[in-house]
Design a protein around this motif. Structure first.
Motif, PDB file in Angstrom:
ATOM      1  N   GLN A  90       0.830  -1.205   0.000  1.00 23.85           N
ATOM      2  CA  GLN A  90       0.000   0.000   0.000  1.00 23.85           C
ATOM      3  C   GLN A  90       0.866   1.258   0.000  1.00 23.85           C
ATOM      4  O   GLN A  90       0.419   2.320  -0.391  1.00 23.85           O
ATOM      5  CB  GLN A  90      -0.920   0.014   1.228  1.00 23.85           C
ATOM      6  CG  GLN A  90      -1.808  -1.209   1.329  1.00 23.85           C
ATOM      7  CD  GLN A  90      -2.827  -1.293   0.219  1.00 23.85           C
ATOM      8  OE1 GLN A  90      -3.617  -0.375   0.023  1.00 23.85           O
ATOM      9  NE2 GLN A  90      -2.802  -2.388  -0.553  1.00 23.85           N
TER      10      GLN A  90
ATOM     11  N   LEU B 115     -13.643  -0.792  -6.627  1.00 20.33           N
ATOM     12  CA  LEU B 115     -12.736  -0.351  -5.569  1.00 20.33           C
ATOM     13  C   LEU B 115     -11.890   0.780  -6.144  1.00 20.33           C
ATOM     14  O   LEU B 115     -11.052   0.551  -7.029  1.00 20.33           O
ATOM     15  CB  LEU B 115     -11.851  -1.506  -5.091  1.00 20.33           C
ATOM     16  CG  LEU B 115     -10.941  -1.145  -3.925  1.00 20.33           C
ATOM     17  CD1 LEU B 115     -11.761  -0.879  -2.663  1.00 20.33           C
ATOM     18  CD2 LEU B 115      -9.926  -2.251  -3.663  1.00 20.33           C
ATOM     19  N   ASN B 116     -12.120   1.986  -5.667  1.00 21.69           N
ATOM     20  CA  ASN B 116     -11.533   3.183  -6.285  1.00 21.69           C
ATOM     21  C   ASN B 116     -10.548   3.835  -5.320  1.00 21.69           C
ATOM     22  O   ASN B 116     -10.919   4.654  -4.479  1.00 21.69           O
ATOM     23  CB  ASN B 116     -12.676   4.141  -6.647  1.00 21.69           C
ATOM     24  CG  ASN B 116     -12.203   5.338  -7.438  1.00 21.69           C
ATOM     25  OD1 ASN B 116     -11.272   5.248  -8.238  1.00 21.69           O
ATOM     26  ND2 ASN B 116     -12.850   6.461  -7.232  1.00 21.69           N
ATOM     27  N   ARG B 117      -9.282   3.427  -5.438  1.00 18.67           N
ATOM     28  CA  ARG B 117      -8.229   3.928  -4.552  1.00 18.67           C
ATOM     29  C   ARG B 117      -6.874   3.732  -5.229  1.00 18.67           C
ATOM     30  O   ARG B 117      -6.811   3.186  -6.320  1.00 18.67           O
ATOM     31  CB  ARG B 117      -8.282   3.224  -3.204  1.00 18.67           C
ATOM     32  CG  ARG B 117      -7.927   1.746  -3.262  1.00 18.67           C
ATOM     33  CD  ARG B 117      -8.457   0.955  -2.076  1.00 18.67           C
ATOM     34  NE  ARG B 117      -7.942   1.392  -0.803  1.00 18.67           N
ATOM     35  CZ  ARG B 117      -6.779   0.998  -0.265  1.00 18.67           C
ATOM     36  NH1 ARG B 117      -5.979   0.184  -0.935  1.00 18.67           N
ATOM     37  NH2 ARG B 117      -6.392   1.423   0.906  1.00 18.67           N
ATOM     38  N   LYS B 118      -5.830   4.143  -4.540  1.00 19.02           N
ATOM     39  CA  LYS B 118      -4.508   4.134  -5.145  1.00 19.02           C
ATOM     40  C   LYS B 118      -3.986   2.714  -5.420  1.00 19.02           C
ATOM     41  O   LYS B 118      -3.449   2.430  -6.486  1.00 19.02           O
ATOM     42  CB  LYS B 118      -3.532   4.864  -4.210  1.00 19.02           C
ATOM     43  CG  LYS B 118      -2.206   5.187  -4.866  1.00 19.02           C
ATOM     44  CD  LYS B 118      -1.375   6.104  -3.980  1.00 19.02           C
ATOM     45  CE  LYS B 118       0.008   6.324  -4.555  1.00 19.02           C
ATOM     46  NZ  LYS B 118       0.901   6.999  -3.601  1.00 19.02           N
ATOM     47  N   HIS B 132      -8.058   2.686 -10.514  1.00 21.01           N
ATOM     48  CA  HIS B 132      -7.100   3.602  -9.893  1.00 21.01           C
ATOM     49  C   HIS B 132      -7.531   5.068  -9.949  1.00 21.01           C
ATOM     50  O   HIS B 132      -7.430   5.797  -8.966  1.00 21.01           O
ATOM     51  CB  HIS B 132      -5.763   3.401 -10.614  1.00 21.01           C
ATOM     52  CG  HIS B 132      -4.700   4.348 -10.212  1.00 21.01           C
ATOM     53  ND1 HIS B 132      -3.797   4.052  -9.230  1.00 21.01           N
ATOM     54  CD2 HIS B 132      -4.408   5.592 -10.643  1.00 21.01           C
ATOM     55  CE1 HIS B 132      -2.978   5.087  -9.086  1.00 21.01           C
ATOM     56  NE2 HIS B 132      -3.323   6.030  -9.929  1.00 21.01           N
ATOM     57  N   LYS B 134      -9.469   8.499  -9.870  1.00 16.85           N
ATOM     58  CA  LYS B 134     -10.557   8.976  -9.019  1.00 16.85           C
ATOM     59  C   LYS B 134     -11.872   9.114  -9.793  1.00 16.85           C
ATOM     60  O   LYS B 134     -11.918   9.756 -10.840  1.00 16.85           O
ATOM     61  CB  LYS B 134     -10.147  10.348  -8.450  1.00 16.85           C
ATOM     62  CG  LYS B 134     -11.126  10.942  -7.477  1.00 16.85           C
ATOM     63  CD  LYS B 134     -10.991  10.344  -6.085  1.00 16.85           C
ATOM     64  CE  LYS B 134     -11.933  11.018  -5.108  1.00 16.85           C
ATOM     65  NZ  LYS B 134     -11.801  10.438  -3.762  1.00 16.85           N
ATOM     66  N   ARG B 177     -20.855   6.023  -2.927  1.00 15.54           N
ATOM     67  CA  ARG B 177     -19.509   5.707  -2.454  1.00 15.54           C
ATOM     68  C   ARG B 177     -19.548   5.460  -0.947  1.00 15.54           C
ATOM     69  O   ARG B 177     -20.153   6.230  -0.198  1.00 15.54           O
ATOM     70  CB  ARG B 177     -18.564   6.875  -2.739  1.00 15.54           C
ATOM     71  CG  ARG B 177     -17.146   6.689  -2.200  1.00 15.54           C
ATOM     72  CD  ARG B 177     -16.294   7.928  -2.382  1.00 15.54           C
ATOM     73  NE  ARG B 177     -15.870   8.126  -3.761  1.00 15.54           N
ATOM     74  CZ  ARG B 177     -14.774   7.559  -4.292  1.00 15.54           C
ATOM     75  NH1 ARG B 177     -14.006   6.788  -3.558  1.00 15.54           N
ATOM     76  NH2 ARG B 177     -14.457   7.790  -5.542  1.00 15.54           N
ATOM     77  N   GLY B 179     -16.536   4.899   1.603  1.00 17.49           N
ATOM     78  CA  GLY B 179     -15.077   4.821   1.694  1.00 17.49           C
ATOM     79  C   GLY B 179     -14.484   4.749   0.294  1.00 17.49           C
ATOM     80  O   GLY B 179     -14.760   5.611  -0.547  1.00 17.49           O
ATOM     81  N   ASP B 180     -13.711   3.686   0.029  1.00 16.59           N
ATOM     82  CA  ASP B 180     -13.084   3.531  -1.287  1.00 16.59           C
ATOM     83  C   ASP B 180     -13.953   2.757  -2.268  1.00 16.59           C
ATOM     84  O   ASP B 180     -13.539   2.514  -3.405  1.00 16.59           O
ATOM     85  CB  ASP B 180     -11.757   2.768  -1.144  1.00 16.59           C
ATOM     86  CG  ASP B 180     -10.738   3.543  -0.326  1.00 16.59           C
ATOM     87  OD1 ASP B 180     -10.735   4.787  -0.428  1.00 16.59           O
ATOM     88  OD2 ASP B 180      -9.970   2.906   0.408  1.00 16.59           O
ATOM     89  N   MET B 181     -15.117   2.298  -1.837  1.00 21.68           N
ATOM     90  CA  MET B 181     -15.939   1.438  -2.689  1.00 21.68           C
ATOM     91  C   MET B 181     -17.068   2.236  -3.330  1.00 21.68           C
ATOM     92  O   MET B 181     -17.884   2.835  -2.641  1.00 21.68           O
ATOM     93  CB  MET B 181     -16.516   0.303  -1.843  1.00 21.68           C
ATOM     94  CG  MET B 181     -17.105  -0.833  -2.644  1.00 21.68           C
ATOM     95  SD  MET B 181     -15.879  -1.744  -3.643  1.00 21.68           S
ATOM     96  CE  MET B 181     -15.101  -2.754  -2.361  1.00 21.68           C
TER      97      MET B 181
END
Lengths: 246, 246
Positions: A90, B115-118, B132, B134, B177, B179-181
Motif C-alpha cells: 500500500q 474499488l476506487n483507490r490508489k 485507480h 478517481k 460511495r 469509503g473507497d468502494m
C-alpha cells in the motif's frame, strides 16, 4: 545502505501466516523472495505483526535494509508488479535506520467480522466467521467495557506462547452491526498470541446469551485460558493498521 | 409431483457461470448433480438469471420438479450439507406448478462494485473491480438519469446475443460511495446480455472525466454497441435479488 518501510495488505487465505517457515508458503517468505529478485540482493524483511495462518491484513508493516538506488516511494510500484494478487503493498518509504517495527511504541487495530444470519453468504466465507444464532450487540458492547485499559490478559492468551508478562493495554473496543455483519474492532499497544480471536470467541458466548456481560470481569480475574471462550476462527480476523509513536 | 423454488447465493469465482455446459463446472451443473443425489431422482433446475463466468449472486432463483416427500422448506438445509462452500441455498419452498422464473414478471437488482483507490486491496479482489483513477460519483449519478425508464438499450447489449427486441425497462439506478468502494445498483424488469457490465464500464468513463454525463443520451440514441464504454470485468458484478410479481 538504507532502511525501507512497507505497508502490506494481504488475503491470508492461501498462506501459512506471516512468518517464514521451512514448510509452507508464507507472506514474509513471498515478500523476501520477490524483493530479493527485484533488488538483486538477499533481502530479509522484519514484520510488525506475525499474523497467523488464514488471518488477513490491510495494513501490516515490514522493514528491510537495501543498497538499491530505487527511491523508497517507488519500490511499492515495482514490487506490486511482481507480487501475487493476494499481496499488495500500500505504501513504501525510506525510514530511519534504527526504526524497528516490533520494538517501537505503537498501536495496532484489528477487526473481527462475524456474519450473523440464518444461512452463510458464499462471497463472505473467506473474510468472516459465519454464526447462526442471533447476537445481541448491546450485551457484547457492555462486556467489552471490562477489557479496556491495562489488565493481565492471561485468560486471553493462546497456549504455546512464551511471554515475560501477560499484561497488555487495550485502548479501545467497538462492537457494531451493519446489516448481517457484526464487527468487533479492537485497538491496543500490544497483543498476546490469539488474544483478539479469544476475545471475539468470548464475546460471541455473551452475545448469544450463554453468559452475562459481567462474566468478562470474572474471566479476566481467573488469569486462566480455560475461563474464556473458544478461539474464534482465523478467517474472521484482519489486521487493519498500525500507528507508530516516536 | 411438486415444484420447489430455491434462492441461491454463490461465489462465481470458480464457476464457468450459471448454465450447464459440456466443458467446465457451472453452478447449475453442481446444483443439478447435488439435488439428484440428495433426492434420488434426475433433477433439472431452471434458473431465473443465467449469470456469466465469474459473476456472483446473493439471490438468484431456481426451480425444479420432484416427487420427494421432503417438505419444501427443509430442502435448503439438506442441500447445504452437500453443496460446496461457495454455493449456499438461502431459502427453499414449494411453489405453484406453473411458476417459471424466466417467464414471470419480475424485477432483478444487480450491484457493480468498483474499488476506487490508489492500490488494490487483496481481500476485495474477487468481489470488485479495482480502478485507480478517481471517480466523480456525482457525474456518474447524473449520467444514470438518462437510463432510467423504458429505452432501446441496443448500445448496451453484448455481441453474440440473439434477442427479439433490445427494449428494456430500468426501474432504478443508484451510484454511491462508501469509503473507497463505489457501488452502482441497477434494478430492472429485464436485462440484455452484459447490460449491467456495459452500463458500469460506460459510467466509469464518465466518472473519470473522459466524457460528460450528457453523453449517455447520445450513446442510447446510437443504438450501437461501439458507442458505449467497455464491458466492466465480471468479478465486480453480483445479482442481489429478484422480486416476482403475479
Amino acid at each position: 545502505m538504507k532502511r525501507i518501510g512497507l505497508v502490506v495488505a494481504y488475503d491470508g487465505t492461501n498462506y501459512c501466516g506471516w512468518q517464514t517457515q521451512p514448510n509452507g508458503i508464507t507472506v514474509q517468505g513471498v515478500l523476501n523472495d520477490t524483493l530479493s529478485e527485484l533488488l538483486g540482493e538477499k533481502i530479509e524483511t522484519i514484520g510488525a505483526s506475525r499474523t497467523d495462518a488464514g488471518v488477513h491484513a490491510l495494513g501490516n508493516v515490514a522493514v528491510f535494509d537495501t543498497n538499491t538506488r530505487i527511491p523508497g516511494e517507488k519500490i511499492s510500484y515495482a514490487l506490486n508488479q511482481r507480487l501475487p494478487e493476494d499481496i499488495r503493498i500500500q505504501m513504501s518509504e525510506e525510514v530511519e535506520l534504527d526504526f524497528h517495527p516490533r520494538y517501537c511504541d505503537s498501536e495496532k487495530t484489528y477487526e473481527y467480522r462475524i456474519l450473523n444470519r440464518k444461512f452463510p453468504v458464499p462471497t463472505e466465507r473467506l473474510y468472516s466467521y459465519f454464526y447462526h444464532y442471533k447476537l445481541d450487540v448491546d450485551k457484547m458492547r457492555e462486556a467489552t467495557s471490562y477489557l479496556i485499559g491495562r489488565h493481565d490478559f492471561a485468560s486471553f492468551c493462546g497456549s504455546g506462547a512464551q511471554v515475560k508478562t501477560t499484561i497488555r493495554t487495550v485502548t479501545g473496543i467497538e462492537v457494531f452491526r451493519e446489516g448481517d455483519m457484526v464487527t468487533i474492532r479492537v485497538s491496543g499497544t500490544g497483543f498476546l498470541y490469539n488474544m483478539v480471536r479469544i476475545i471475539s470467541g468470548t464475546l460471541i458466548e455473551i452475545g448469544n446469551g450463554q453468559y452475562p456481560p459481567e462474566r468478562m470481569q470474572k474471566i479476566l480475574d481467573a488469569k486462566d485460558r480455560s475461563a474464556a471462550g473458544p478461539t474464534a476462527p482465523a478467517q474472521g480476523l484482519t489486521l487493519m493498521g498500525i500507528q507508530f509513536f516516536d
